[in-house]
Write a protein that holds these residues in place. Structure first.
Motif: not given
Lengths: 210, 254
Positions: A65, A68-69, A71-76
């Motif tokens: 988790v 995956q999580n 990777a779901a937001r590469p740019v913060k």
């Protein structure tokens, strides 16, 4: 994560129940008897495998988790105010879980491993003389061991405060009447379990039980 | 509240296209009325930029009455800014004081690539809807509205779920960029009604599969989505979708 979490939550009830026998203050007689039963009963030994399997699965699920999580937001976000919409501990389950894992490694290598060594080393020659209560007492005379345990319990507290009710939501249980009840039970469970666990090293260190 | 004018400093994300690397640019804006909406403030700024020969700031907008969900701005660390149950067009400048510095970013999610400045591509939501957010009906005369009896409570819950405008604030606010609130609202609005029952199982399985394929994160129940949703969609919908998913997964037919 919900299922394995709930299984681990149910285990903690047994764990805290057994360990609370030290508060009887009978020189560890009851506690050692229960601990002996727990480590020699084959049904419990079998369940122990399930416990470790659930713990490992819970960790693996957490890592998947987390990966995956991330990777779901590469740019913060440059500016973020998550405190305005959610609780810090609900966002910190991975961190709290990692702290717990470190604590568990120390915890298991202290008490669990010693019990197993007594059971199996030299064909179980030390089993009869193994005194878990005395070991607890000796360990909790060291201030730094007490500090590690308190940090462990604090991590557990926040992990459970979110985890208990979160597990039910994941399993699809969200109900007008029962969800507030689940939340209250979750808080009650967490406070009682963590308070009892925290009291154990403190009581030994302070000399409240002999 | 009394009307006032203010001077502000805006730090806005500028990005040429989805392949380029963006950065913040600082713009001073003067004489902004407290009665303006946040988007009107951007209009004023863009007019100034255009008249001085500079490139304007691209942002999504459409209805300007809080029902379309186009305005994807992450303002001062919050989806749609500091007010709750609100879109950017309904955010008024009285939320800010004279001299404030306001940071404006686009939604940040792998599944929502930035197209330009504050405009993100939300077609991932469209593809999720295409995967199952519909009911199949034979053509012909429209069925009488009262032919199917529906429990008032179910009708209301379904309607509340259907008030989702697909703005993506749930994804933007979620620390995992999870789309669970959006997908669960779309699953719920149909699962609660008799018209949605025939495709109930395939719908939830297909929509969740598409959601995962788009690269949204997992739900860890922080409930940030519910707090930031302009329409107040409840996380009870997520639990309902989890139930639907479990049931469909265990069913022999799907």
């Amino acid at each position: 994560m919900g299922l394995t979490g709930l299984f681990l939550i149910s285990f903690l009830i047994i764990h805290v129940g057994v360990n609370s026998c030290i508060f009887l203050n009978d020189g560890g007689e009851t506690f050692n008897a229960v601990a002996h039963f727990m480590s020699h009963n084959w049904i419990l030994r079998f369940l122990e495998i399930g416990l470790f399997a659930a713990l490992i699965l819970h960790i693996v699920q957490g890592l998947v988790v987390w990966k995956q999580n991330s990777a779901a937001r590469p740019v913060k976000y440059a500016v973020n105010a998550p405190g305005a919409n959610s609780k810090w501990y609900s966002r910190s389950m991975g961190l709290l879980g990692t702290l717990l894992l470190f604590f568990l490694i120390i915890h298991v290598s202290k008490f669990f491993l010693d019990t197993k060594i007594a059971l199996y080393a030299d064909g179980g020659a030390h089993d009869a003389s193994h005194n878990l209560y005395a070991e607890m007492k000796a360990e909790f005379q060291k201030w730094w061991v007490v500090v590690i345990y308190i940090i462990g319990v604090i991590s557990l507290f926040w992990h459970l405060i979110h985890g208990f009710q979160s597990a039910f939501q994941t399993l699809g249980i969200n109900h007008k009447r029962y969800t507030p009840l689940i939340k209250i039970i979750g808080i009650g469970y967490t406070v009682i379990v963590c308070l009892l666990f925290a009291l154990m090293p403190v009581a030994f260190y302070a000399g409240w039980i002999n | 509240m009394e009307h006032y004018n203010m001077n502000l400093t805006l730090k806005v994300w500028k990005q040429k296209n989805s392949n380029s690397k963006g950065s913040f640019e600082t713009y001073p804006v003067k004489g902004i009325s407290s009665e303006m909406s946040f988007l009107e403030m951007f209009d004023v700024l863009n007019e100034q930029l255009i008249s001085s020969g500079k490139e304007h700031i691209a942002f999504d907008h459409d209805c300007r009455e809080g029902i379309c969900g186009a305005c994807s701005m992450y303002i001062d660390g919050r989806a749609h800014g500091p007010w709750s149950k609100n879109t950017v067009c309904q955010l008024h400048m009285r939320a800010f004081k004279d001299g404030d510095t306001i940071v404006v970013e686009p939604w940040r999610a792998a599944a929502f690539p930035v197209l330009k400045d504050l405009v993100v591509d939300r077609s991932a939501f469209d593809r999720i809807i295409q995967a199952g957010g519909f009911i199949s009906v034979n053509t012909g005369n429209a069925v009488d509205a009262n032919a199917l009896p529906i429990d008032k409570k179910d009708a209301d819950t379904s309607f509340n779920a259907a008030s989702c405008i697909g703005c993506g604030a749930c994804v933007a606010a979620c620390k995992n960029s999870s789309a669970m609130l959006f997908v669960s609202a779309k699953v719920s609005q149909l699962a609660l009604l008799p018209q949605g029952k025939p495709e109930r199982e395939s719908r939830v399985l297909n929509m969740v599969a598409q959601m995962d394929k788009e690269g949204f994160g997992n739900c860890t129940n922080t409930y940030a989505c519910e707090a930031e949703c302009p329409k107040g969609i409840s996380v009870a919908n997520i639990a309902r979708m989890n139930r639907e998913y479990l049931k469909a997964g265990l069913s022999t037919e799907s």
